[in-house]
Structure formats: structure tokens, C-alpha cells
Design a protein around this motif. Structure first.
Motif, mmCIF file in Angstrom:
data_model
loop_
_atom_site.group_PDB
_atom_site.id
_atom_site.type_symbol
_atom_site.label_atom_id
_atom_site.label_comp_id
_atom_site.label_asym_id
_atom_site.label_seq_id
_atom_site.Cartn_x
_atom_site.Cartn_y
_atom_site.Cartn_z
ATOM 1 N N ARG A 20 0.829 -1.210 0.000
ATOM 2 C CA ARG A 20 0.000 0.000 0.000
ATOM 3 C C ARG A 20 0.866 1.263 0.000
ATOM 4 O O ARG A 20 0.525 2.266 -0.623
ATOM 5 N N ALA A 21 2.002 1.194 0.698
ATOM 6 C CA ALA A 21 2.886 2.361 0.774
ATOM 7 C C ALA A 21 3.573 2.668 -0.551
ATOM 8 O O ALA A 21 4.172 3.736 -0.709
ATOM 9 N N ASP A 22 3.506 1.737 -1.507
ATOM 10 C CA ASP A 22 4.140 1.956 -2.807
ATOM 11 C C ASP A 22 3.273 2.782 -3.752
ATOM 12 O O ASP A 22 3.741 3.201 -4.814
ATOM 13 N N ARG A 23 2.018 3.003 -3.399
ATOM 14 C CA ARG A 23 1.084 3.607 -4.351
ATOM 15 C C ARG A 23 1.515 4.997 -4.802
ATOM 16 O O ARG A 23 1.377 5.356 -5.974
ATOM 17 N N GLY A 24 2.036 5.782 -3.884
ATOM 18 C CA GLY A 24 2.477 7.124 -4.250
ATOM 19 C C GLY A 24 3.612 7.084 -5.255
ATOM 20 O O GLY A 24 3.610 7.825 -6.254
ATOM 21 N N ALA A 25 4.597 6.212 -5.021
ATOM 22 C CA ALA A 25 5.731 6.090 -5.942
ATOM 23 C C ALA A 25 5.275 5.562 -7.296
ATOM 24 O O ALA A 25 5.740 6.027 -8.350
ATOM 25 N N ILE A 26 4.348 4.588 -7.291
ATOM 26 C CA ILE A 26 3.841 4.032 -8.543
ATOM 27 C C ILE A 26 3.099 5.095 -9.347
ATOM 28 O O ILE A 26 3.234 5.190 -10.579
ATOM 29 N N LEU A 27 2.310 5.921 -8.655
ATOM 30 C CA LEU A 27 1.620 7.019 -9.349
ATOM 31 C C LEU A 27 2.617 7.944 -10.037
ATOM 32 O O LEU A 27 2.411 8.345 -11.195
ATOM 33 N N TRP A 28 3.701 8.258 -9.356
ATOM 34 C CA TRP A 28 4.715 9.114 -9.957
ATOM 35 C C TRP A 28 5.366 8.449 -11.163
ATOM 36 O O TRP A 28 5.731 9.120 -12.138
ATOM 37 N N CYS A 29 5.520 7.132 -11.115
ATOM 38 C CA CYS A 29 6.088 6.414 -12.265
ATOM 39 C C CYS A 29 5.210 6.576 -13.498
ATOM 40 O O CYS A 29 5.712 6.737 -14.622
ATOM 41 N N TYR A 30 3.895 6.534 -13.299
ATOM 42 C CA TYR A 30 2.988 6.762 -14.420
ATOM 43 C C TYR A 30 3.070 8.212 -14.906
ATOM 44 O O TYR A 30 3.017 8.478 -16.116
ATOM 45 N N LEU A 31 3.194 9.134 -13.979
ATOM 46 C CA LEU A 31 3.203 10.551 -14.346
ATOM 47 C C LEU A 31 4.457 10.968 -15.106
ATOM 48 O O LEU A 31 4.418 11.934 -15.886
ATOM 49 N N ILE A 32 5.559 10.251 -14.889
ATOM 50 C CA ILE A 32 6.779 10.639 -15.592
ATOM 51 C C ILE A 32 6.791 10.136 -17.036
ATOM 52 O O ILE A 32 7.635 10.566 -17.840
ATOM 53 N N ILE A 33 5.870 9.238 -17.400
ATOM 54 C CA ILE A 33 5.852 8.713 -18.773
ATOM 55 C C ILE A 33 5.652 9.833 -19.799
ATOM 56 O O ILE A 33 6.459 9.959 -20.738
ATOM 57 N N PRO A 34 4.604 10.664 -19.680
ATOM 58 C CA PRO A 34 4.465 11.736 -20.679
ATOM 59 C C PRO A 34 5.633 12.712 -20.665
ATOM 60 O O PRO A 34 6.001 13.258 -21.718
ATOM 61 N N ALA A 75 13.734 -3.909 -1.380
ATOM 62 C CA ALA A 75 13.036 -4.720 -2.380
ATOM 63 C C ALA A 75 11.913 -3.929 -3.040
ATOM 64 O O ALA A 75 11.734 -3.971 -4.264
ATOM 65 N N ARG A 76 11.141 -3.195 -2.254
ATOM 66 C CA ARG A 76 10.000 -2.436 -2.788
ATOM 67 C C ARG A 76 10.471 -1.321 -3.717
ATOM 68 O O ARG A 76 9.940 -1.135 -4.809
ATOM 69 N N THR A 77 11.486 -0.590 -3.284
ATOM 70 C CA THR A 77 11.997 0.494 -4.112
ATOM 71 C C THR A 77 12.633 -0.045 -5.388
ATOM 72 O O THR A 77 12.484 0.540 -6.466
ATOM 73 N N SER A 78 13.319 -1.167 -5.265
ATOM 74 C CA SER A 78 13.964 -1.770 -6.439
ATOM 75 C C SER A 78 12.943 -2.216 -7.469
ATOM 76 O O SER A 78 13.143 -2.041 -8.679
ATOM 77 N N ARG A 79 11.843 -2.788 -7.015
ATOM 78 C CA ARG A 79 10.806 -3.228 -7.951
ATOM 79 C C ARG A 79 10.226 -2.044 -8.719
ATOM 80 O O ARG A 79 10.054 -2.114 -9.941
ATOM 81 N N VAL A 80 9.929 -0.988 -8.008
ATOM 82 C CA VAL A 80 9.345 0.188 -8.655
ATOM 83 C C VAL A 80 10.340 0.806 -9.643
ATOM 84 O O VAL A 80 9.983 1.142 -10.784
ATOM 85 N N ALA A 81 11.585 0.954 -9.229
ATOM 86 C CA ALA A 81 12.600 1.577 -10.086
ATOM 87 C C ALA A 81 12.924 0.706 -11.296
ATOM 88 O O ALA A 81 13.065 1.210 -12.419
ATOM 89 N N TRP A 82 13.027 -0.609 -11.097
ATOM 90 C CA TRP A 82 13.378 -1.496 -12.198
ATOM 91 C C TRP A 82 12.272 -1.548 -13.244
ATOM 92 O O TRP A 82 12.537 -1.533 -14.447
ATOM 93 N N GLY A 83 11.019 -1.566 -12.804
ATOM 94 C CA GLY A 83 9.915 -1.551 -13.757
ATOM 95 C C GLY A 83 9.929 -0.289 -14.592
ATOM 96 O O GLY A 83 9.717 -0.326 -15.816
ATOM 97 N N THR A 84 10.190 0.848 -13.958
ATOM 98 C CA THR A 84 10.251 2.120 -14.675
ATOM 99 C C THR A 84 11.424 2.134 -15.651
ATOM 100 O O THR A 84 11.313 2.622 -16.780
ATOM 101 N N MET A 85 12.539 1.606 -15.220
ATOM 102 C CA MET A 85 13.719 1.568 -16.076
ATOM 103 C C MET A 85 13.476 0.716 -17.320
ATOM 104 O O MET A 85 13.783 1.118 -18.447
#
Length: 241
Positions: A20-34, A75-85
Motif C-alpha cells: 500500500r505504501a508503494d502507491r504514491g511512488a507508482i503514481l509518480w512512475c505513471y506521471l513521468i511517462i508523458p 526490495a520495494r523500491t527496487s521493484r518500482v525503479a526497475w519496472g520504470t527503467m
């Protein structure tokens, strides 16, 4: 291509475990796409090259810290960053081919180069499966992708090398360069394929989703492209522009 990147990242985040705590970071990952695709569309190569691997990578852990949940922080930060990368930065290199414009001294542009890359990447996947089924039983990484064999890998590289020569009318390459770059696409495609396969094995699924009936998810189709696109783009940009 930006929409494809978004759908791939979304599929990745539905596949891997998140908190649940990852939701904010995941939202930002979507926002950086455009924003990332804006840098690409404007041809700002230096910003497109460093925005995610520098600024976004520095920002995401901070956003995770703000969430206040330290359990499995690495682990949580790595998953979010690796998916974005993988699915925004690496896959975004397909769009940057279009932003290159015509190769100096030729009539070849980004559209032709993207077609060359996409065709050879797909052909490498098909070739690996066909040659593996027909000639090989010695597996390369059985715990990750049991169907990947040495015969399939070798056949795939030879096929993409030959196809590179046959399709070089879409490129500024001479025969030797087309063969070498084609072989490189075959090798890079294999690496991208098994990397995404490792993600799927980690979470215990065979396919990444059901988006494409009969073929699994989007990640099952573009996994090889996550490796071939950046490598191909940098070769073209360094040697031909």
C-alpha cells in the motif's frame, strides 16, 4: 509508443507484489511517462538519457521514505525503479528512433530504422522457438526459461544476422555492419526475453497477462524489445548520426 510503455508498466505492477505504501511512488512512475516522451519528442537527447536513471532514481526512494514504511524498503523500491527503467526508459528508445530524423547523407529515417528493429526483434523470438524445437534439447537457463536452448539461441542469432543483411535497404548499414548489428539484435533480444522470464518465474506465472488472446500479456510480446531498443538506438546514434 508512450501508450504501449504505460500499458507495459501497468502490467508489470499488476504482476509483481506491491505494498500500500508503494502507491504514491507508482503514481509518480505513471506521471513521468508523458514527461519522458516529451523529452524524446523534442529531441532533447541528454535529458531523455539521464532523466530516469538519475533524477527519477534519486526521487523514487525519497517518495518511498515519505510513505513511512521501512519494511522491505530495498526490495520495494527496487521493484518500482526497475519496472520504470525497463518499460519506460528502455522501451522509450523505440520512440527516440523516430526523433532522430533522417540519417545524414541518406534517405533513411527513424521510421525505417524502427521497422528494421521491430522486424528483427520479432524474427529473433520466432527463430529461437523454431530452431529450439527442431534441433535442440540442451537448455541454457532451465530454471528461468525451460524452452530456451543453445540451438535455438544460435539459430536465432544466425537468422537475425541474415535478416539484417536482407533488410539493410531500411538502414544506412553496409553488408558487414548489417550482419553484425542483426546478430547483436538476436543476442540482445534473448537477454531481454530471459530477464522478463525471470520476473515471471519469481512471481510464479507463465504469462504476464491475458491482454493478447492466445499470446499472453503485453510483456510477453515486448520483452525482447526492452533490450534491443536501447542498444540499437545507441549504435545508430553513435556511428551514423
Amino acid at each position: 509508443l508512450g501508450i504501449v510503455s504505460y500499458l507495459a508498466l501497468r502490467e508489470f505492477f499488476t504482476l509483481v507484489p506491491t505494498h500500500r505504501a508503494d502507491r504514491g511512488a507508482i503514481l509518480w512512475c505513471y506521471l513521468i511517462i508523458p514527461l519522458q516522451f516529451y523529452w524524446i519528442a523534442t529531441g532533447w537527447y541528454s535529458m531523455a538519457a539521464i532523466f530516469i536513471p538519475v533524477y527519477v532514481f534519486l526521487f523514487l526512494p525519497v517518495r518511498q521514505v515519505i510513505a513511512g514504511q521501512t519494511a522491505e524498503f530495498v526490495a520495494r523500491t527496487s521493484r518500482v525503479a526497475w519496472g520504470t527503467m525497463l518499460f519506460v526508459y528502455c522501451l522509450g528508445h523505440t520512440a527516440f528512433l523516430l526523433a532522430l530524423g533522417p540519417v545524414p547523407g541518406t534517405a533513411v529515417g527513424g521510421r525505417e530504422l524502427l521497422l528494421f528493429l521491430a522486424f528483427l526483434t520479432a524474427l529473433g523470438d520466432i527463430g529461437g522457438w523454431v530452431f529450439g524445437k527442431a534441433f535442440g534439447s540442451r537448455r541454457i537457463v532451465p530454471s528461468v526459461s525451460p524452452n530456451k536452448t543453445w540451438a535455438g539461441f544460435a539459430g536465432s542469432v544466425l537468422l537475425t544476422s541474415a535478416a539484417g543483411v536482407g533488410m539493410r535497404f531500411l538502414t544506412p548499414f553496409d553488408v558487414a555492419s548489417a550482419a553484425l548489428i542483426g546478430a547483436g539484435i538476436g543476442v540482445a533480444g534473448f537477454l531481454g526475453d530471459v530477464t522478463v522470464s525471470a520476473i515471471k518465474r519469481d512471481v510464479g506465472v507463465k504469462d504476464s497477462g491475458t491482454m493478447i488472446p492466445g499470446h499472453g500479456g503485453l510483456l510477453d510480446r515486448i520483452d525482447s524489445l526492452t533490450y534491443t531498443a536501447p542498444l540499437f538506438l545507441h549504435v545508430v546514434r553513435y556511428f551514423y548520426t
